[in-house]
Write a protein that holds these residues in place. Structure first.
Motif, PDB file in Angstrom:
ATOM      1  N   SER A   1      11.043   4.025  -5.655  1.00  9.50           N
ATOM      2  CA  SER A   1       9.716   3.505  -5.986  1.00  9.50           C
ATOM      3  C   SER A   1       9.915   2.130  -6.598  1.00  9.50           C
ATOM      4  O   SER A   1      10.954   1.846  -7.207  1.00  9.50           O
ATOM      5  N   TYR A   2       8.937   1.265  -6.409  1.00  8.97           N
ATOM      6  CA  TYR A   2       9.033  -0.108  -6.893  1.00  8.97           C
ATOM      7  C   TYR A   2       7.751  -0.491  -7.633  1.00  8.97           C
ATOM      8  O   TYR A   2       6.653  -0.046  -7.276  1.00  8.97           O
ATOM      9  N   SER A   3       7.919  -1.325  -8.637  1.00  9.68           N
ATOM     10  CA  SER A   3       6.754  -1.875  -9.338  1.00  9.68           C
ATOM     11  C   SER A   3       6.784  -3.392  -9.212  1.00  9.68           C
ATOM     12  O   SER A   3       7.820  -4.028  -9.425  1.00  9.68           O
ATOM     13  N   ILE A   4       5.637  -3.957  -8.824  1.00  5.45           N
ATOM     14  CA  ILE A   4       5.504  -5.407  -8.681  1.00  5.45           C
ATOM     15  C   ILE A   4       4.514  -5.908  -9.727  1.00  5.45           C
ATOM     16  O   ILE A   4       3.359  -5.456  -9.763  1.00  5.45           O
ATOM     17  N   LEU A   5       4.969  -6.814 -10.568  1.00  2.78           N
ATOM     18  CA  LEU A   5       4.073  -7.473 -11.518  1.00  2.78           C
ATOM     19  C   LEU A   5       3.543  -8.732 -10.845  1.00  2.78           C
ATOM     20  O   LEU A   5       4.323  -9.602 -10.442  1.00  2.78           O
ATOM     21  N   PHE A   6       2.221  -8.812 -10.713  1.00  3.15           N
ATOM     22  CA  PHE A   6       1.591  -9.941 -10.023  1.00  3.15           C
ATOM     23  C   PHE A   6       0.767 -10.739 -11.030  1.00  3.15           C
ATOM     24  O   PHE A   6      -0.165 -10.225 -11.638  1.00  3.15           O
ATOM     25  N   VAL A   7       1.136 -12.010 -11.195  1.00  2.56           N
ATOM     26  CA  VAL A   7       0.455 -12.905 -12.141  1.00  2.56           C
ATOM     27  C   VAL A   7       0.005 -14.148 -11.387  1.00  2.56           C
ATOM     28  O   VAL A   7       0.821 -14.838 -10.773  1.00  2.56           O
ATOM     29  N   SER A   8      -1.276 -14.428 -11.425  1.00  2.67           N
ATOM     30  CA  SER A   8      -1.773 -15.616 -10.727  1.00  2.67           C
ATOM     31  C   SER A   8      -2.793 -16.350 -11.589  1.00  2.67           C
ATOM     32  O   SER A   8      -3.315 -15.817 -12.579  1.00  2.67           O
ATOM     33  N   ASP A   9      -3.069 -17.581 -11.197  1.00  2.00           N
ATOM     34  CA  ASP A   9      -4.155 -18.375 -11.784  1.00  2.00           C
ATOM     35  C   ASP A   9      -4.100 -18.427 -13.311  1.00  2.00           C
ATOM     36  O   ASP A   9      -5.046 -18.054 -14.007  1.00  2.00           O
ATOM     37  N   VAL A  10      -2.974 -18.928 -13.812  1.00  2.00           N
ATOM     38  CA  VAL A  10      -2.819 -19.084 -15.257  1.00  2.00           C
ATOM     39  C   VAL A  10      -3.494 -20.373 -15.732  1.00  2.00           C
ATOM     40  O   VAL A  10      -4.041 -20.428 -16.832  1.00  2.00           O
TER      41      VAL A  10
ATOM     42  N   LYS B   1      -3.038  -2.923   2.819  1.00  2.00           N
ATOM     43  CA  LYS B   1      -3.765  -3.046   1.568  1.00  2.00           C
ATOM     44  C   LYS B   1      -3.825  -4.525   1.187  1.00  2.00           C
ATOM     45  O   LYS B   1      -2.842  -5.252   1.314  1.00  2.00           O
ATOM     46  N   GLN B   2      -4.977  -4.952   0.749  1.00  2.00           N
ATOM     47  CA  GLN B   2      -5.135  -6.313   0.225  1.00  2.00           C
ATOM     48  C   GLN B   2      -5.588  -6.207  -1.228  1.00  2.00           C
ATOM     49  O   GLN B   2      -6.587  -5.552  -1.533  1.00  2.00           O
ATOM     50  N   ILE B   3      -4.835  -6.819  -2.129  1.00  2.00           N
ATOM     51  CA  ILE B   3      -5.215  -6.843  -3.544  1.00  2.00           C
ATOM     52  C   ILE B   3      -5.493  -8.289  -3.930  1.00  2.00           C
ATOM     53  O   ILE B   3      -4.649  -9.165  -3.723  1.00  2.00           O
ATOM     54  N   VAL B   4      -6.686  -8.522  -4.467  1.00  2.00           N
ATOM     55  CA  VAL B   4      -7.078  -9.852  -4.928  1.00  2.00           C
ATOM     56  C   VAL B   4      -7.232  -9.796  -6.442  1.00  2.00           C
ATOM     57  O   VAL B   4      -8.076  -9.062  -6.962  1.00  2.00           O
ATOM     58  N   SER B   5      -6.416 -10.560  -7.140  1.00  2.00           N
ATOM     59  CA  SER B   5      -6.481 -10.590  -8.605  1.00  2.00           C
ATOM     60  C   SER B   5      -7.470 -11.648  -9.075  1.00  2.00           C
ATOM     61  O   SER B   5      -7.623 -12.707  -8.448  1.00  2.00           O
ATOM     62  N   SER B   6      -8.133 -11.363 -10.191  1.00  3.34           N
ATOM     63  CA  SER B   6      -9.056 -12.339 -10.789  1.00  3.34           C
ATOM     64  C   SER B   6      -8.319 -13.364 -11.627  1.00  3.34           C
ATOM     65  O   SER B   6      -8.907 -14.325 -12.109  1.00  3.34           O
ATOM     66  N   GLY B   7      -7.021 -13.184 -11.809  1.00  3.90           N
ATOM     67  CA  GLY B   7      -6.206 -14.173 -12.499  1.00  3.90           C
ATOM     68  C   GLY B   7      -6.090 -13.960 -13.995  1.00  3.90           C
ATOM     69  O   GLY B   7      -6.895 -13.264 -14.617  1.00  3.90           O
ATOM     70  N   LEU B   8      -5.079 -14.578 -14.562  1.00  2.00           N
ATOM     71  CA  LEU B   8      -4.817 -14.432 -15.993  1.00  2.00           C
ATOM     72  C   LEU B   8      -5.837 -15.202 -16.822  1.00  2.00           C
ATOM     73  O   LEU B   8      -6.115 -14.852 -17.969  1.00  2.00           O
ATOM     74  N   THR B   9      -6.398 -16.237 -16.251  1.00  2.00           N
ATOM     75  CA  THR B   9      -7.384 -17.037 -16.979  1.00  2.00           C
ATOM     76  C   THR B   9      -8.444 -17.513 -16.002  1.00  2.00           C
ATOM     77  O   THR B   9      -8.642 -16.914 -14.953  1.00  2.00           O
ATOM     78  N   GLY B  10      -9.135 -18.582 -16.342  1.00  2.00           N
ATOM     79  CA  GLY B  10     -10.171 -19.113 -15.475  1.00  2.00           C
ATOM     80  C   GLY B  10      -9.916 -20.577 -15.183  1.00  2.00           C
ATOM     81  O   GLY B  10      -8.889 -21.140 -15.556  1.00  2.00           O
TER      82      GLY B  10
END
Length: 363
Positions: A130-139, A335-344
């Motif tokens: 099993s794998y875990s992916i940490l996804f961080v975007s839009d800082v 699967k498509q995952i869209v993150s709202s981001g760490l900030t704005g």
């Protein structure tokens, strides 16, 4: 859009202000003059729909409409013998101001709280692992959010002990100084992971819109950016791929820039000769070409860029237009995952979606 919004809000402002001034000792001419000035200013502020002034005028307009609705409900539903103070605070604008203040306070709160969002995905392509992916975007580091809040969140991310870390673009933008750019990649490079940290470019990272901002110039070069990223042991994926532990293929895409004028190599050229029995993860800053990626055999696409709308009504417009905005989507077998981001971006407020970092568990 700015002109249409300006005409709508300007016209409403004229009659709303004139209504509020009816009981004052001002002459009719002065009432009309004051109402006209406010209406003209409202129109002008709305012309740039991306400005802070336009957003505040819009929320004041929405607040006043809600106040009007409360007055109607009180008059025709609750009846006049109850809540007799409402007509007075409605007419003088106090009710709208209270609603407006609540919206702004809630929006500022939303920008200053970061949460973990977790997704669980199952696949038959990976055996006994099993794998875990940490996804961080839009800082958008150093722009609209407290930098210490970002650093505190990175400490929490480290506690997750992810197998893979993915930085999904727009980690910095045109308002980020060179010092802040170096600081954020140093902080992100400290996140412990089993198989490393990987990075794709967003539409702001290379500061292409610097001319639109106050300083009018870039604060760091492409070379500065690339060297800083690599110095902190972060691997750049830019229209290339990497296989991890012989189980997962990460496909990093170059940014699509303007969505309607994408000019980059096809994903099938990158996936050519790839073993599709492995779990294919496409990393694309913008949630575009999802159908094409699914058709080519991708299992998961991770994107950011939209900020989940960030402020009303942008997210609603995204959803109504049928575009991918926020959350988890199913596209064929992908699967498509869209993150709202760490900030704005732009505005120091958020009232749509939330500030987040994402953990995807693949079992």
């Amino acid at each position: 859009m700015g002109i249409i919004l300006g005409i709508l809000i300007g016209s409403y402002s004229f009659f709303r202000v004139k209504y509020a001034l009816n009981d004052t000792k001002l002459t009719k001419n002065k009432q009309i003059m004051i109402s006209s000035i406010i209406a003209i200013l409202s129109f002008l502020f709305c012309l740039n729909i991306w400005s802070m002034a336009a957003l505040l005028i819009f929320y004041l307009f929405i607040s006043s409409l809600i106040a009007d609705l409360i007055l109607v409900i009180r008059k025709y539903v609750i009846k006049e013998k109850h809540l007799n103070f409402i007509p007075k605070i409605h007419k003088n604008g106090l009710l709208a101001i209270i609603i407006f203040a609540s919206i702004i306070i809630g929006s500022v709160y939303g920008m200053n709280h970061i949460e973990l969002t977790e997704y669980n995905i199952t696949t038959d392509k990976i055996d006994n692992e099993s794998y875990s992916i940490l996804f961080v975007s839009d800082v958008h580091y150093g722009s609209v959010q407290n930098t210490q809040l970002v650093k505190d969140s990175i400490l929490k991310m480290n506690n997750l002990k992810p197998d893979i870390v993915v930085l999904g673009g727009d980690i910095v933008d045109e308002r980020t100084t060179k010092e802040d750019m170096q600081e954020i990649f140093e902080e992100l490079g400290k996140i412990n992971s089993t198989y490393g940290t990987y990075y794709i470019f967003g539409n702001h990272d290379r500061q292409p819109y610097a001319i639109d901002y106050e300083n009018g110039n870039r604060t760091f070069t492409d070379s500065d950016l690339n060297q800083t990223i690599e110095k902190n042991k972060i691997k750049i994926l830019n229209d290339n791929k990497i296989t991890i532990n012989n189980d997962i293929v990460l496909v990093g895409r170059s940014d699509a820039e303007w969505e309607d004028t994408i000019d980059r190599i096809d994903v099938n050229e990158i996936l050519n000769e790839s073993d599709l029995s492995k779990y294919i993860v496409v990393l694309d800053h913008q949630p575009v070409e999802s159908k094409e990626n699914a058709q080519e055999g991708a299992d998961l696409q991770l994107s950011g860029h939209t900020h989940g709308g960030q402020v009303f009504p942008y997210g609603m417009i995204y959803d109504l237009s049928g575009r991918l905005n926020y959350g988890e989507y199913e596209i064929k077998d992908m699967k498509q995952i869209v993150s709202s981001g760490l900030t704005g971006w732009g505005w120091p407020m958020r009232n749509e979606a939330k500030c987040e970092y994402v953990l995807i568990n693949i079992n």
